[in-house]
Design a protein around this motif. Sequence first.
Motif, mmCIF file in Angstrom:
data_model
loop_
_atom_site.group_PDB
_atom_site.id
_atom_site.type_symbol
_atom_site.label_atom_id
_atom_site.label_comp_id
_atom_site.label_asym_id
_atom_site.label_seq_id
_atom_site.Cartn_x
_atom_site.Cartn_y
_atom_site.Cartn_z
ATOM 1 N N ASP A 1 0.821 -1.221 0.000
ATOM 2 C CA ASP A 1 0.000 0.000 0.000
ATOM 3 C C ASP A 1 0.853 1.269 0.000
ATOM 4 N N ASP B 1 -4.588 -10.497 -2.587
ATOM 5 C CA ASP B 1 -5.414 -9.301 -2.442
ATOM 6 C C ASP B 1 -4.639 -7.984 -2.576
ATOM 7 N N ALA B 2 -3.775 -7.676 -1.574
ATOM 8 C CA ALA B 2 -3.219 -6.307 -1.511
ATOM 9 C C ALA B 2 -2.344 -5.932 -2.698
ATOM 10 N N VAL C 1 -2.769 -6.746 -5.793
ATOM 11 C CA VAL C 1 -3.489 -6.749 -7.073
ATOM 12 C C VAL C 1 -4.743 -5.878 -6.972
ATOM 13 N N GLY C 2 -4.931 -4.993 -7.932
ATOM 14 C CA GLY C 2 -6.174 -4.215 -7.928
ATOM 15 C C GLY C 2 -5.972 -2.735 -8.091
ATOM 16 N N GLY C 3 -4.754 -2.250 -7.797
ATOM 17 C CA GLY C 3 -4.428 -0.861 -8.102
ATOM 18 C C GLY C 3 -4.728 0.154 -7.017
ATOM 19 N N LYS C 4 -5.421 -0.240 -5.934
ATOM 20 C CA LYS C 4 -5.628 0.741 -4.863
ATOM 21 C C LYS C 4 -4.349 0.788 -4.031
ATOM 22 N N LYS D 1 -10.501 -11.993 -8.607
ATOM 23 C CA LYS D 1 -10.256 -10.568 -8.326
ATOM 24 C C LYS D 1 -9.922 -9.808 -9.606
ATOM 25 N N ARG E 1 -17.279 -4.276 -8.118
ATOM 26 C CA ARG E 1 -16.122 -4.446 -7.219
ATOM 27 C C ARG E 1 -16.549 -4.522 -5.752
HETATM 28 N N1 GLY Z 1 -4.330 -2.970 -3.727
HETATM 29 C C1 GLY Z 1 -5.434 -3.748 -3.382
HETATM 30 C C2 GLY Z 1 -6.627 -3.505 -4.208
HETATM 31 O O1 GLY Z 1 -6.609 -2.708 -5.097
HETATM 32 O O2 GLY Z 1 -7.651 -4.116 -3.960
#
Ligand code: GLY
Length: 345
Positions: free
Chosen positions: A97, A124-125, A127-130, A214, A228
């Motif tokens: 993060d 999880d953490a 992958v996903g871009g947040k 995911k 999502r």
């Molecule tokens: N970095 C975690 C997500 O985007 O869910």
Amino acid sequence: MRSMTLEGSTGATKIELGFPFTSIGEYFHDKRVVMITDSKVYSLFEEEFPKGQAAVLGSGELVKTLESAYEIYQFFLAQELDRSSCVVGIGGGVVCDIVGFCASTYLRGLPFGYVPTTLLAQVDASVGGKNGVNFKGYKNMVGTFNQPQFVLCDFKFLKTLPESEVRNGIAEVMKHALIGNGLLFSQLEENQERIMSLDENLLEEVVYESLLVKVGIVTRDERESGERRKLNFGHTLGHAVEKTCGLSHGDAVSIGMIMESKLSVMKGRLEEKIAERIKTVFEKLGLPVRAELDRDAMIDAVRKDKKREDHEIHCVLLDEIGSAKIARVRIDELEEFFDDLCEYC
Ligand code: GLY
């Protein structure tokens, strides 16, 4: 070695499973790379880091602050990074993060990627871009949506994890199975012992199947305007359990998934015997399914949940194993169910 690609709006992420961390130097050829890790990972794997390229953070959620980000920016400055440099975060969710956030904002964005070292971070953490940091006690209050360029998973890291951390990862895999991959659920159901002993061949398959769920959801709804939200399965009631019982996030979400399966039965979406089957598999995998719940405190916590809109709250309900829908549930309806829900857990 299996791989997949997530095509995001800010770029594509190449995800490689079974990547040997010892080859990390070769992966970048002559690219300028800096690595950021945490003290736990560094103390266990120092020998495997290319010499002189790593900055080491403290470990734990308390590190995820703007103050730590400031230190990372200072490190970037001292290393004279430019936009052709690459930043690699090696660690669990906290490292992913904060490193993603710093790389996304320094010089308006440096290329970056992750080597996730926990099961939870692998599925999880990473992958996903947040990405982001906490601010004034609020989680992930400051951050961006920005896809990493690569995620390299070496399962050897998982062998050093404490059991509670493995459980958190398995709970996340289970969530992906329940909302989007019935075959993965059957795999978890049939191979409990091999999963618990972190058999690498099985892990690669399980992490791959889990990530397919995911990656599919994020590709269709990167900014969380609809589908999502399914990734919040177990979280509405799980947060209330976390708040009122003082359990860890992972354990509370595990109980939250059991409660939300039961809620799916009460709303007429899921067959009772399927909810029972889910509960049995959780128990066999060592995932918590019950806690001493205080009905009134739970209702109060749900009322204060930020997902509440007027008299309703967003919940994710199961139709069957591997299929979920986002639904609004009235708070008074939830109150009506709460005696049964609390008794079930
Ligand atoms: N970095 C975690 C997500 O985007 O869910």
